[in-house]
Design an enzyme around this catalytic site. Structure first.
Site, PDB file in Angstrom:
ATOM      1  N   TYR A   1      -2.348   1.239  10.198  1.00 13.63           N
ATOM      2  CA  TYR A   1      -3.357   0.204   9.962  1.00 13.63           C
ATOM      3  C   TYR A   1      -4.291   0.033  11.160  1.00 13.63           C
ATOM      4  O   TYR A   1      -5.488  -0.201  10.983  1.00 13.63           O
ATOM      5  CB  TYR A   1      -2.668  -1.130   9.640  1.00 13.63           C
ATOM      6  CG  TYR A   1      -2.001  -1.135   8.279  1.00 13.63           C
ATOM      7  CD1 TYR A   1      -2.749  -0.933   7.118  1.00 13.63           C
ATOM      8  CD2 TYR A   1      -0.633  -1.346   8.147  1.00 13.63           C
ATOM      9  CE1 TYR A   1      -2.145  -0.921   5.871  1.00 13.63           C
ATOM     10  CE2 TYR A   1      -0.022  -1.350   6.891  1.00 13.63           C
ATOM     11  CZ  TYR A   1      -0.780  -1.136   5.763  1.00 13.63           C
ATOM     12  OH  TYR A   1      -0.199  -1.119   4.521  1.00 13.63           O
TER      13      TYR A   1
ATOM     14  N   LEU B   1       0.884  -1.178   0.000  1.00 10.08           N
ATOM     15  CA  LEU B   1       0.000   0.000   0.000  1.00 10.08           C
ATOM     16  C   LEU B   1       0.910   1.212   0.000  1.00 10.08           C
ATOM     17  O   LEU B   1       1.800   1.317   0.852  1.00 10.08           O
ATOM     18  CB  LEU B   1      -0.886   0.011   1.249  1.00 10.08           C
ATOM     19  CG  LEU B   1      -1.708   1.291   1.456  1.00 10.08           C
ATOM     20  CD1 LEU B   1      -2.901   1.333   0.498  1.00 10.08           C
ATOM     21  CD2 LEU B   1      -2.231   1.392   2.894  1.00 10.08           C
TER      22      LEU B   1
HETATM   23  C1  COA Z   1       1.285   5.154   4.950  1.00 10.62           C
HETATM   24  C2  COA Z   1       0.579   5.794   3.739  1.00 10.62           C
HETATM   25  C3  COA Z   1       0.052   4.688   2.824  1.00 10.62           C
HETATM   26  C4  COA Z   1      -0.607   6.623   4.278  1.00 10.62           C
HETATM   27  O1  COA Z   1      -1.322   7.181   3.205  1.00 10.62           O
HETATM   28  P1  COA Z   1      -1.876   8.678   3.250  1.00 10.62           P
HETATM   29  O2  COA Z   1      -2.725   8.895   2.061  1.00 10.62           O
HETATM   30  O3  COA Z   1      -0.725   9.592   3.453  1.00 10.62           O
HETATM   31  O4  COA Z   1      -2.719   8.617   4.593  1.00 10.62           O
HETATM   32  P2  COA Z   1      -4.198   9.178   4.862  1.00 10.62           P
HETATM   33  O5  COA Z   1      -4.316  10.571   4.339  1.00 10.62           O
HETATM   34  O6  COA Z   1      -5.196   8.159   4.455  1.00 10.62           O
HETATM   35  O7  COA Z   1      -4.060   9.243   6.463  1.00 10.62           O
HETATM   36  C5  COA Z   1      -5.134   9.257   7.296  1.00 10.62           C
HETATM   37  C6  COA Z   1      -4.605   9.366   8.708  1.00 10.62           C
HETATM   38  O8  COA Z   1      -3.647   8.337   8.936  1.00 10.62           O
HETATM   39  C7  COA Z   1      -2.602   8.811   9.800  1.00 10.62           C
HETATM   40  N1  COA Z   1      -1.334   8.656   9.076  1.00 10.62           N
HETATM   41  C8  COA Z   1      -1.012   9.060   7.828  1.00 10.62           C
HETATM   42  N2  COA Z   1       0.223   8.659   7.497  1.00 10.62           N
HETATM   43  C9  COA Z   1       0.703   8.003   8.558  1.00 10.62           C
HETATM   44  C10 COA Z   1       1.922   7.350   8.828  1.00 10.62           C
HETATM   45  N3  COA Z   1       2.921   7.308   7.934  1.00 10.62           N
HETATM   46  N4  COA Z   1       2.057   6.756  10.028  1.00 10.62           N
HETATM   47  C11 COA Z   1       1.072   6.775  10.927  1.00 10.62           C
HETATM   48  N5  COA Z   1      -0.120   7.385  10.731  1.00 10.62           N
HETATM   49  C12 COA Z   1      -0.297   7.985   9.566  1.00 10.62           C
HETATM   50  C13 COA Z   1      -2.945  10.198  10.170  1.00 10.62           C
HETATM   51  O9  COA Z   1      -3.692  10.163  11.355  1.00 10.62           O
HETATM   52  C14 COA Z   1      -3.821  10.644   9.031  1.00 10.62           C
HETATM   53  O10 COA Z   1      -4.663  11.624   9.400  1.00 10.62           O
HETATM   54  P3  COA Z   1      -4.129  13.184   9.449  1.00 10.62           P
HETATM   55  O11 COA Z   1      -3.491  13.485   8.113  1.00 10.62           O
HETATM   56  O12 COA Z   1      -5.397  13.938   9.700  1.00 10.62           O
HETATM   57  O13 COA Z   1      -3.160  13.237  10.579  1.00 10.62           O
HETATM   58  C15 COA Z   1       1.515   6.770   2.966  1.00 10.62           C
HETATM   59  O14 COA Z   1       1.988   7.748   3.855  1.00 10.62           O
HETATM   60  C16 COA Z   1       2.704   6.082   2.284  1.00 10.62           C
HETATM   61  O15 COA Z   1       2.574   5.599   1.159  1.00 10.62           O
HETATM   62  N6  COA Z   1       3.867   6.049   2.955  1.00 10.62           N
HETATM   63  C17 COA Z   1       5.070   5.431   2.379  1.00 10.62           C
HETATM   64  C18 COA Z   1       4.895   3.937   2.169  1.00 10.62           C
HETATM   65  C19 COA Z   1       4.398   3.191   3.398  1.00 10.62           C
HETATM   66  O16 COA Z   1       4.844   3.436   4.528  1.00 10.62           O
HETATM   67  N7  COA Z   1       3.439   2.254   3.173  1.00 10.62           N
HETATM   68  C20 COA Z   1       2.911   1.382   4.224  1.00 10.62           C
HETATM   69  C21 COA Z   1       3.223  -0.004   3.785  1.00 10.62           C
HETATM   70  S1  COA Z   1       3.427  -1.142   5.105  1.00 10.62           S
END
Ligand code: COA
Length: 169
Positions: free
Chosen positions: A140, A92
């Site tokens: 997650y 993801l």
């Molecule tokens: C992790 C990831 C998929 C999140 O996607 P995103 O579109 O940025 O996240 P969303 O906008 O849906 O986030 C919703 C909420 O999740 C939380 N959140 C977002 N990124 C986060 C992170 N890296 N760690 C923890 N919480 C996180 C926050 O609470 C956020 O709300 P806020 O923006 O109001 O604070 C993205 O940051 C990413 O691709 N990161 C690099 C790859 C990765 O780590 N993938 C996970 C694979 S195990």
């Protein structure tokens, strides 16, 4: 308008950068090969009106998996056969420029919808994911994933939680 599409040649894999090189490389080099060989399927979020190659805002991949029910938390484990089937959210990722805009959540909801299609056809107890680190694990957990006692970075989203989440969308 944003749309989830099965990864295809018309998508700009080269331009994608989520900040994690292994995830970028999976999309660029492995995802299509895996789809052709039946190993996994990758879905991308794109602007459907964009001209090809369409920029990818984010992606996820899914594959079927088999789990030892003993690795689940009680009480579910007690009432299941020894080996059960599920779906693994293998990857993801959201493009750096599009992070923290809810796209990760949109992708997770789409993955849940794909799980339900599989569940309705062949069953499956839920979605499994291997979080790459503690931050990913926290991410997650906010969607209802529970950590498995057997492996602290492996999480499980039961079918019941998925059905409730989709009903409230
Ligand atoms: C992790 C990831 C998929 C999140 O996607 P995103 O579109 O940025 O996240 P969303 O906008 O849906 O986030 C919703 C909420 O999740 C939380 N959140 C977002 N990124 C986060 C992170 N890296 N760690 C923890 N919480 C996180 C926050 O609470 C956020 O709300 P806020 O923006 O109001 O604070 C993205 O940051 C990413 O691709 N990161 C690099 C790859 C990765 O780590 N993938 C996970 C694979 S195990």
């Amino acid at each position: 308008m944003h749309k989830i599409e099965l990864l295809a040649k018309s998508h700009d894999r080269e331009g994608f950068d989520c900040g994690s090189e292994p995830l970028n490389l999976f999309l660029k080099q492995t995802a299509r090969q895996h789809a052709e060989r039946g190993i996994s399927r990758t879905f991308v979020l794109v602007d459907e009106a964009a001209a090809a190659p369409k920029p990818i805002a984010g992606f996820f991949s899914l594959n079927l998996c088999q789990i030892k029910s003993a690795s689940l938390t009680a009480p579910e484990a007690r009432t299941l056969p020894r080996d059960v089937a599920g779906v693994r959210l293998g990857r993801l990722a959201v493009a750096k420029a599009s992070q923290r805009q809810g796209i990760g959540k949109t992708l997770l909801v789409a993955a849940m919808g794909k799980f339900i299609e599989i569940f309705n056809t062949a069953g499956g107890i839920g979605l499994f994911v291997d979080a790459k680190d503690q931050a990913a694990k926290r991410y997650y957990k906010q969607f209802g994933f529970v950590a498995l006692p057997s492996n602290e970075l492996e999480l499980f989203l039961p079918v019941k939680t998925i059905q409730e989440a989709l009903a409230s969308c």
